[in-house]
Scaffold this motif. Structure first.
Motif, PDB file in Angstrom:
ATOM      1  N   ALA A  64      70.623  68.654 -24.798  1.00 55.39           N
ATOM      2  CA  ALA A  64      69.520  67.708 -24.992  1.00 55.39           C
ATOM      3  C   ALA A  64      68.499  67.834 -23.865  1.00 55.39           C
ATOM      4  N   ALA A  65      68.970  67.926 -22.624  1.00 53.20           N
ATOM      5  CA  ALA A  65      68.061  68.026 -21.474  1.00 53.20           C
ATOM      6  C   ALA A  65      67.303  69.350 -21.482  1.00 53.20           C
ATOM      7  N   ASP A  66      67.990  70.427 -21.821  1.00 51.79           N
ATOM      8  CA  ASP A  66      67.371  71.758 -21.790  1.00 51.79           C
ATOM      9  C   ASP A  66      66.389  71.987 -22.936  1.00 51.79           C
ATOM     10  N   ASN A  67      66.515  71.222 -24.012  1.00 48.97           N
ATOM     11  CA  ASN A  67      65.702  71.464 -25.205  1.00 48.97           C
ATOM     12  C   ASN A  67      64.859  70.263 -25.616  1.00 48.97           C
ATOM     13  N   THR A  68      64.591  69.381 -24.679  1.00 54.78           N
ATOM     14  CA  THR A  68      63.850  68.154 -24.989  1.00 54.78           C
ATOM     15  C   THR A  68      62.527  68.441 -25.681  1.00 54.78           C
ATOM     16  N   GLU A  69      61.762  69.359 -25.174  1.00 53.36           N
ATOM     17  CA  GLU A  69      60.442  69.642 -25.763  1.00 53.36           C
ATOM     18  C   GLU A  69      60.560  70.167 -27.192  1.00 53.36           C
ATOM     19  N   ARG A  70      61.511  71.048 -27.432  1.00 54.27           N
ATOM     20  CA  ARG A  70      61.707  71.598 -28.783  1.00 54.27           C
ATOM     21  C   ARG A  70      62.121  70.489 -29.745  1.00 54.27           C
ATOM     22  N   TYR A  71      63.076  69.643 -29.331  1.00 49.81           N
ATOM     23  CA  TYR A  71      63.522  68.541 -30.179  1.00 49.81           C
ATOM     24  C   TYR A  71      62.397  67.531 -30.397  1.00 49.81           C
ATOM     25  N   HIS A  72      61.619  67.311 -29.356  1.00 48.17           N
ATOM     26  CA  HIS A  72      60.469  66.420 -29.441  1.00 48.17           C
ATOM     27  C   HIS A  72      59.562  66.888 -30.587  1.00 48.17           C
ATOM     28  N   GLY A  73      59.326  68.180 -30.683  1.00 48.84           N
ATOM     29  CA  GLY A  73      58.508  68.746 -31.760  1.00 48.84           C
ATOM     30  C   GLY A  73      59.111  68.515 -33.126  1.00 48.84           C
ATOM     31  N   TYR A  74      60.441  68.739 -33.260  1.00 51.36           N
ATOM     32  CA  TYR A  74      61.120  68.501 -34.543  1.00 51.36           C
ATOM     33  C   TYR A  74      60.970  67.049 -34.970  1.00 51.36           C
ATOM     34  N   ILE A  75      61.193  66.160 -34.023  1.00 50.75           N
ATOM     35  CA  ILE A  75      61.165  64.726 -34.328  1.00 50.75           C
ATOM     36  C   ILE A  75      59.757  64.294 -34.717  1.00 50.75           C
ATOM     37  N   ASP A  76      58.748  64.798 -34.014  1.00 52.67           N
ATOM     38  CA  ASP A  76      57.360  64.477 -34.362  1.00 52.67           C
ATOM     39  C   ASP A  76      57.015  64.919 -35.780  1.00 52.67           C
ATOM     40  N   GLU A  77      57.549  66.071 -36.196  1.00 54.00           N
ATOM     41  CA  GLU A  77      57.300  66.560 -37.552  1.00 54.00           C
ATOM     42  C   GLU A  77      57.872  65.627 -38.612  1.00 54.00           C
ATOM     43  N   VAL A  78      58.986  65.000 -38.301  1.00 51.32           N
ATOM     44  CA  VAL A  78      59.675  64.133 -39.269  1.00 51.32           C
ATOM     45  C   VAL A  78      59.088  62.725 -39.298  1.00 51.32           C
ATOM     46  N   LEU A  79      58.687  62.223 -38.143  1.00 47.96           N
ATOM     47  CA  LEU A  79      58.151  60.861 -38.076  1.00 47.96           C
ATOM     48  C   LEU A  79      56.812  60.797 -38.815  1.00 47.96           C
ATOM     49  N   GLU A  80      56.658  59.799 -39.636  1.00 44.54           N
ATOM     50  CA  GLU A  80      55.418  59.634 -40.388  1.00 44.54           C
ATOM     51  C   GLU A  80      54.642  58.463 -39.791  1.00 44.54           C
ATOM     52  N   GLY A  81      53.425  58.729 -39.311  1.00 46.39           N
ATOM     53  CA  GLY A  81      52.607  57.684 -38.729  1.00 46.39           C
ATOM     54  C   GLY A  81      53.120  57.183 -37.388  1.00 46.39           C
TER      55      GLY A  81
END
Length: 124
Positions: free
Chosen positions: A49-66
């Motif tokens: 989680a710590a090493d890939n925060t930015e990548r996961y952040h991108g995935y989560i932003d893609e899924v969140l609507e509004g």
């Protein structure tokens, strides 16, 4: 210590890492006592989680609507980051991972946040 208890402590480590940006190893040492048997898999989750925060952040932003990852509370962020890390590690079934993090959200997050956690993890 149960795996759920380890996930709970891992959530706190990731939460503190997001909030204070302290080294993960220091946070693990502060959170898990020497007497407790820290689950090696959960330690991998925390590091992933710590090493890939930015990548996961991108995935989560893609899924969140509004909404965006940055607008979520730090506990919600920690839960989602650890969930993404577990998905990457592919050692548990998706349903187990989702159930565990929804359970944590019901305990530590506001009202209906568990629905957001469930929806995001289900789409990732």
């Amino acid at each position: 210590m149960t795996r759920h208890s380890n996930r709970e402590k891992a959530m706190f480590v990731t939460y503190q890492n997001q909030l204070f940006n302290r080294p993960v190893e220091d946070l693990i040492r502060d959170t898990f006592s020497e007497e407790e048997e820290a689950d090696e898999y959960i330690m991998q989750v925390v590091h992933q989680a710590a090493d890939n925060t930015e990548r996961y952040h991108g995935y989560i932003d893609e899924v969140l609507e509004g909404w965006t990852f940055d607008r979520l509370g730090y506990i919600e962020q920690a839960i989602l980051l650890n969930g993404c890390a577990e998905f990457d590690l592919k050692q548990e079934s998706m349903q187990v991972i989702i159930d565990e993090y929804v359970r944590l959200a019901k305990t530590y997050c506001d009202g209906d946040s568990y629905k957001l956690i469930n929806g995001v993890l289900d789409k990732i």
